[in-house]
Design an enzyme around this catalytic site. Structure first.
Site, mmCIF file in Angstrom:
data_model
loop_
_atom_site.group_PDB
_atom_site.id
_atom_site.type_symbol
_atom_site.label_atom_id
_atom_site.label_comp_id
_atom_site.label_asym_id
_atom_site.label_seq_id
_atom_site.Cartn_x
_atom_site.Cartn_y
_atom_site.Cartn_z
ATOM 1 N N THR A 96 0.850 -1.190 0.000
ATOM 2 C CA THR A 96 0.000 0.000 0.000
ATOM 3 C C THR A 96 0.883 1.236 0.000
ATOM 4 O O THR A 96 1.561 1.525 0.985
ATOM 5 C CB THR A 96 -0.925 0.025 1.235
ATOM 6 O OG1 THR A 96 -1.785 -1.121 1.195
ATOM 7 C CG2 THR A 96 -1.800 1.276 1.225
ATOM 8 N N LYS A 171 -7.171 1.693 -2.796
ATOM 9 C CA LYS A 171 -6.782 1.143 -1.496
ATOM 10 C C LYS A 171 -6.831 2.207 -0.413
ATOM 11 O O LYS A 171 -7.291 1.960 0.711
ATOM 12 C CB LYS A 171 -5.372 0.540 -1.589
ATOM 13 C CG LYS A 171 -4.828 -0.026 -0.263
ATOM 14 C CD LYS A 171 -5.682 -1.170 0.259
ATOM 15 C CE LYS A 171 -5.240 -1.644 1.632
ATOM 16 N NZ LYS A 171 -3.923 -2.283 1.636
ATOM 17 N N LYS A 239 -0.365 4.989 8.657
ATOM 18 C CA LYS A 239 0.307 5.380 7.413
ATOM 19 C C LYS A 239 -0.701 5.546 6.279
ATOM 20 O O LYS A 239 -0.667 6.519 5.519
ATOM 21 C CB LYS A 239 1.378 4.345 7.067
ATOM 22 C CG LYS A 239 2.104 4.570 5.757
ATOM 23 C CD LYS A 239 1.564 3.698 4.626
ATOM 24 C CE LYS A 239 1.737 2.225 4.912
ATOM 25 N NZ LYS A 239 1.246 1.378 3.799
#
Length: 286
Positions: A96, A171, A239
């Site tokens: 990701t 995502k 994150k």
């Protein structure tokens, strides 16, 4: 059947690579800590000595690492993927990262003669183990077609989303919503308990109504048991939330709820819960 390289054997990558080996693929693995390769080698995987050596050997090389910095690190340098990719071989980054990082990697791979696909996944440890991830693919469509047999082993759904960047964007959108839901769920459970309700009562009502979903069911049980065994590390969710908020800034999209949820995860990270499951955000409000 394509030969597959797999770089990164953390919580997710190890489970995904095991499924590929068990499905009969010829798999070569590499990890920064070589000890993490031992279980894969024991069931039939080959051992690579560097990202370059894996990319040279395999038709398709897959990476599953923790963040944009790690994704760039394994690509660049004399022992990186770019140095070994060669003409026509494929590289799939399932980490990701943000769309800018994906574009940097894509440009480097294609300039070296390779084909690139970003394919971040939606799902945590158990879906990785069960081969039921949702794989969000974007980039070279011929590589997507070549990778579908492997995707079918690792996931239950693998839509092709178009040009590089769209997999990363999808995502971030999905994980941003997940983080926001988990943050308000934590506050709701905490409020209900302080008001004298039992956790079981709250979860029974939530699970019977319009808000019922697998995450609330699974994470709610973890809250009540105070069990934060990691399937998705909290530091990685923070994150992703940070990257989603940054994407909102880039596109001039107001996201007040996502920004507040990001602060909740930052608070949990500062409290030392980064390596625990994302459910540990509950500990900052309970």
């Amino acid at each position: 059947m394509s030969t597959i390289g797999f770089l990164g054997l953390g919580i997710m990558g190890k489970a995904m690579a095991i499924n590929l080996v068990n499905a009969g693929f010829d798999v070569t693995v590499w990890n920064r800590n070589p000890a993490k390769c031992e279980d894969l080698v024991a069931i039939g995987a080959k051992l690579g000595t560097s990202p370059k050596s894996v990319a040279e050997r395999c038709d398709i090389t897959i990476a599953m690492v923790s963040d944009p910095a790690a994704a760039l690190d394994i690509c660049n340098g004399p022992e990186g993927v770019v140095a070994g990719i060669g003409e026509g071989r494929g590289y799939i980054d399932m980490s990701t990262v943000d769309d800018d990082t994906s574009s940097l990697i894509s440009n480097a791979i294609t300039q070296a003669g390779g084909r690139f696909l970003e394919a971040p996944v939606s799902g945590t440890k158990k879906p990785a183990e069960d081969g039921t991830l949702i794989i969000l693919a974007a980039g070279d469509e011929s590589l997507y077609q070549d990778a579908l047999p492997a995707f079918d082993v690792m996931g239950k759904m693998s839509p092709y989303l178009g040009e590089v960047g769209q997999g990363a964007n999808m995502k971030l959108v999905v994980n941003m919503m997940m983080g926001g839901m988990l943050s308000i769920f934590s506050e709701g459970i905490s409020l209900g308990l302080k008001a004298g309700l039992t956790g079981e009562q709250i979860l029974d009502v939530v699970n019977a109504g319009a808000m019922a979903n697998p995450m609330f069911k699974g994470k709610g049980a973890m809250f009540l048991e105070e069990n934060y065994t990691t399937s998705f590390p909290l530091k990685h969710m923070q994150k992703d939330m940070r990257l989603a908020v940054a994407l909102g800034d880039k596109l001039d999209q107001p996201m007040p709820t996502a920004a507040i949820a990001n602060e909740a995860f930052k608070q949990a990270l500062k409290a030392g819960f980064g390596d625990e499951d994302i459910a540990a955000v509950y500990k900052t409000v309970k």
